[in-house]
Design an enzyme around this catalytic site. Structure first.
Site, PDB file in Angstrom:
ATOM      1  CB  CYS A 118      24.853 107.091  87.080  1.00 58.31           C
ATOM      2  SG  CYS A 118      24.320 106.268  85.567  1.00 58.31           S
ATOM      3  CG  HIS A 127      32.139 109.030  78.867  1.00 53.61           C
ATOM      4  ND1 HIS A 127      31.513 107.832  78.554  1.00 53.61           N
ATOM      5  CD2 HIS A 127      33.469 108.760  78.859  1.00 53.61           C
ATOM      6  CE1 HIS A 127      32.428 106.885  78.386  1.00 53.61           C
ATOM      7  NE2 HIS A 127      33.631 107.418  78.554  1.00 53.61           N
ATOM      8  CG  HIS A 173      39.935 114.538  62.307  1.00 55.23           C
ATOM      9  ND1 HIS A 173      40.029 114.689  60.948  1.00 55.23           N
ATOM     10  CD2 HIS A 173      41.019 115.175  62.817  1.00 55.23           C
ATOM     11  CE1 HIS A 173      41.120 115.378  60.652  1.00 55.23           C
ATOM     12  NE2 HIS A 173      41.741 115.693  61.767  1.00 55.23           N
ATOM     13  CE  LYS A 189      39.275  98.785  55.126  1.00 54.11           C
ATOM     14  NZ  LYS A 189      39.527  97.852  54.005  1.00 54.11           N
ATOM     15  CG  MET A 232      41.465 100.732  59.308  1.00 54.91           C
ATOM     16  SD  MET A 232      41.725 101.117  57.556  1.00 54.91           S
ATOM     17  CE  MET A 232      40.467 102.395  57.322  1.00 54.91           C
ATOM     18  CE1 TYR A 264      49.524  96.595  50.426  1.00 54.55           C
ATOM     19  CE2 TYR A 264      47.981  98.416  50.679  1.00 54.55           C
ATOM     20  CZ  TYR A 264      49.071  97.845  50.051  1.00 54.55           C
ATOM     21  OH  TYR A 264      49.733  98.538  49.063  1.00 54.55           O
TER      22      TYR A 264
HETATM   23  O1  LIG Z   1      41.311  90.572  52.083  1.00 49.83           O
HETATM   24  P1  LIG Z   1      40.480  90.157  53.256  1.00 49.83           P
HETATM   25  O2  LIG Z   1      41.182  89.165  54.153  1.00 49.83           O
HETATM   26  O3  LIG Z   1      39.096  89.723  52.871  1.00 49.83           O
HETATM   27  O4  LIG Z   1      40.289  91.493  54.098  1.00 49.83           O
HETATM   28  C1  LIG Z   1      41.028  91.863  55.218  1.00 49.83           C
HETATM   29  O5  LIG Z   1      42.346  92.301  54.888  1.00 49.83           O
HETATM   30  C2  LIG Z   1      42.437  93.464  54.074  1.00 49.83           C
HETATM   31  C3  LIG Z   1      43.896  93.826  53.922  1.00 49.83           C
HETATM   32  O6  LIG Z   1      44.510  94.096  55.174  1.00 49.83           O
HETATM   33  C4  LIG Z   1      41.621  94.621  54.658  1.00 49.83           C
HETATM   34  O7  LIG Z   1      41.585  95.683  53.718  1.00 49.83           O
HETATM   35  C5  LIG Z   1      40.199  94.209  55.002  1.00 49.83           C
HETATM   36  O8  LIG Z   1      39.549  95.271  55.658  1.00 49.83           O
HETATM   37  C6  LIG Z   1      40.259  92.972  55.898  1.00 49.83           C
HETATM   38  O9  LIG Z   1      38.967  92.544  56.232  1.00 49.83           O
HETATM   39  O1  LIG Z   2      39.785 105.353  78.730  1.00 51.15           O
HETATM   40  P1  LIG Z   2      38.889 104.223  78.310  1.00 51.15           P
HETATM   41  O2  LIG Z   2      37.617 104.703  77.696  1.00 51.15           O
HETATM   42  O3  LIG Z   2      38.668 103.225  79.404  1.00 51.15           O
HETATM   43  O4  LIG Z   2      39.711 103.453  77.179  1.00 51.15           O
HETATM   44  C1  LIG Z   2      39.551 103.603  75.805  1.00 51.15           C
HETATM   45  O5  LIG Z   2      40.091 104.829  75.309  1.00 51.15           O
HETATM   46  C2  LIG Z   2      41.504 105.001  75.465  1.00 51.15           C
HETATM   47  C3  LIG Z   2      41.901 106.292  74.788  1.00 51.15           C
HETATM   48  O6  LIG Z   2      41.603 106.293  73.405  1.00 51.15           O
HETATM   49  C4  LIG Z   2      42.273 103.811  74.893  1.00 51.15           C
HETATM   50  O7  LIG Z   2      43.639 103.921  75.234  1.00 51.15           O
HETATM   51  C5  LIG Z   2      41.740 102.479  75.396  1.00 51.15           C
HETATM   52  O8  LIG Z   2      42.387 101.416  74.749  1.00 51.15           O
HETATM   53  C6  LIG Z   2      40.233 102.425  75.148  1.00 51.15           C
HETATM   54  O9  LIG Z   2      39.704 101.218  75.634  1.00 51.15           O
END
Ligand SMILES: O=P(O)(O)O[C@H]1O[C@H](CO)[C@@H](O)[C@H](O)[C@H]1O
Ligand SMILES: O=P(O)(O)O[C@H]1O[C@H](CO)[C@@H](O)[C@H](O)[C@H]1O
Lengths: 337, 337
Positions: free
Chosen positions: B55, B166, B301, B314, B316, B319
């Site tokens: 701030c 930020h 992106h 979601k 990741m 898998y």
């Molecule tokens: O199949 P599950 O355990 O419900 O789902 C979990 O594992 C999957 C495979 O890594 C992922 O795609 C899902 O996002 C995750 O929540």
């Molecule tokens: O720098 P920050 O905002 O404290 O930290 C965040 O962004 C970084 C850059 O993507 C990551 O490495 C950290 O794990 C995340 O917590």
């Protein structure tokens, strides 16, 4: 100028299994954490919950009733990401809009009839049954599918949607990105250096003893030199082994024992049932079963998200998603905590 | 056999910017979610918190006092992952233990003096000031560093450790993995097809109108054909532009306007201040400034984690980490929600 010290000076390390680099900035552990704190995981999962579709005698989403199983229990995923009979999307019309067919099967395997018993709490003989099933699954699905991914998401933090200890098996008609990368890197390494990459790596790590977490006669667990997650580990056999079914019964016993030791260490690190995603990478199957795959070495990856405590995780976000993975302690520090 | 329908039948799609594939299994949205539910984000961030180091007039970790800034405010990250003077780790001794030097700078830029005003809530003229600063940063750091990564982690779910709006800027002496991949893919595409990849892509998407989220005279936002995150977007100029400083003032105004529209759409989707990590990819700088980089097209992106609601993301995980990224709705569905 000071001498280089990996704990104080950021540097890059090369991951030879993924042909990419990780940024190691160990001095970052000094920064205070004011961000998101995770819910501590409920350590009171009931041993049996008749409404949990993974428990013995429960009814699943598709109306099927589970048997009163007393060891492992395998069934088809009721919401599979891969189905055996999806129609072909047809051929590509443009290099920027490329589609390919994907077929496969998704299975779920419960490790134990009790919901409150995770792998590190199981008896070695019980873990052996899990290992035998894994090997059977590769033998059963391997001839049909080039890749059979065995993986476990453990803990709500890792997207696991059911607390009953289980793993998943997704077999696919294609070689996914990650194993395709491991295939290419290991093949090139053997060609160039005359030895399977991970066989040589295990030998060198066993000798150096700088990143070893646990080891026994047949197996070695290290925080790899190129680890991205703070406490990531790589589980390696000492002997050259292509796939899970090739393990002798002695090696399976010894694997059960080292898994129990590793996972107990993980649980003790922050005194919490340690969350992670793990999975096996062995030589591809399908038509690869007939090819020379000696550049491969069987291994398992453990990717745990925690960084500082049971409730503070490492976020792989902005810089990591857009530029490069970054870690806040050295792999050596990760292996000695 | 039924005809192929991308909403019902899993398939693979090719990501030409990363030379990899994503598994699209849209029928998976039907599965019930019993896993982790996120804390709804606190929508009551105080406008001014004297204890928040971001701030105006606050004291930061290093003892410095922030000015009473009334627009953007740029300062050096007090816990930088990259420092300009780290000593060299020395040369590689073995192909499995490769290290490289890493140098750089990390900066933080506050968007606005008020903590409760995120980008979509800012006036277009205020967003323009952010865009101008971004362009200035590339001009200032570009000659020294081959890569200047501008990124924003928004929301606690994306590891953002301070609610004051930020972004960050990490400039490095090396080309990180992700831009190195984008460099290789775009270079190969121009060589093979005679047109910059993303210029052709924007034209085709503008024509097809199947995945467009918002557009104006100078810019186009789509859920890319190969998106991995449910509501991931790609922001593209319509004209061939290599880097942020090349934008005309008209294009900057128009960018401010489309960013506001996109981010407002995101906030409205689940009626929450939408979390994401975003970042800019333009042609590399440093010694690349003197090379022909016409295969590049500037783009941003946006990677938002939410899947079903403000509190269900979601994951990741297993898998995705070990095999291949997988999504639960088609990119077309993602763009029409
Ligand atoms: O199949 P599950 O355990 O419900 O789902 C979990 O594992 C999957 C495979 O890594 C992922 O795609 C899902 O996002 C995750 O929540
Ligand atoms: O720098 P920050 O905002 O404290 O930290 C965040 O962004 C970084 C850059 O993507 C990551 O490495 C950290 O794990 C995340 O917590």
């Amino acid at each position: 100028k000071p001498n280089f010290d990996p704990r104080d000076h950021q540097h890059l390390r090369y991951n030879p299994l993924r042909d990419s680099w990780v940024l190691v900035s160990a001095h970052r552990m000094k920064r205070p954490w004011k961000g998101q704190v995770e819910k501590p995981s409920e350590d009171s999962v009931p041993r049996h919950d008749p409404n949990n579709p993974l428990c013995p005698a429960s009814t699943r989403a598709n109306g099927e009733v589970n048997p009163e199983y007393d060891s492992t229990f395998l069934f088809e995923n009721d919401f599979p990401a891969l189905q055996p009979d999806a129609p072909d999307p047809g051929s590509d019309h443009h290099p920027l809009f490329r589609t390919k067919a994907a077929r496969g099967v998704c299975k779920v395997m419960c490790f134990h009839p009790w919901s409150d018993v995770t792998l590190p709490l199981m008896q070695p003989e019980e873990i052996c049954k899990v290992i035998d099933k894994w090997a059977e699954l590769i033998e059963e699905l391997g001839p049909t599918y080039p890749w059979v991914q065995i993986f476990e998401n453990k803990g709500a933090m890792m997207g696991c949607s059911n607390p009953h200890p289980h793993c998943q098996v997704w077999a696919s008609s294609f070689l996914p990105n990650e194993p395709a990368l491991a295939e290419r890197c290991q093949r090139a390494y053997l060609q160039k250096h005359g030895e399977p990459m991970l066989l040589e790596y295990a030998r060198m790590e066993a000798q150096a003893q700088e990143r070893v977490v646990v080891e026994n006669e047949h197996w070695l667990v290290v925080v790899p030199y190129w680890a991205t997650w703070p406490f990531q580990t790589l589980l390696l056999p000492r002997r050259h082994i292509l796939r899970l079914p090739d393990l002798t019964s002695q090696e399976r016993n010894s694997l059960a024992s080292i898994m129990k030791r590793l996972l107990t260490k993980y649980d003790n690190l922050f005194e919490v049932s340690f969350p992670y995603s793990m999975g096996w990478h062995g030589a591809p199957t399908g038509h690869y079963l007939k090819e020379d795959m000696n550049h491969w070495q069987l291994h398992a990856h453990y990717y745990p998200p925690l960084l500082r405590s049971a409730t503070v995780r490492k976020f792989m976000v902005g810089y990591e998603m857009l530029a490069q993975e970054q870690r806040d302690l050295t792999p050596e520090q990760g292996s000695h905590t």
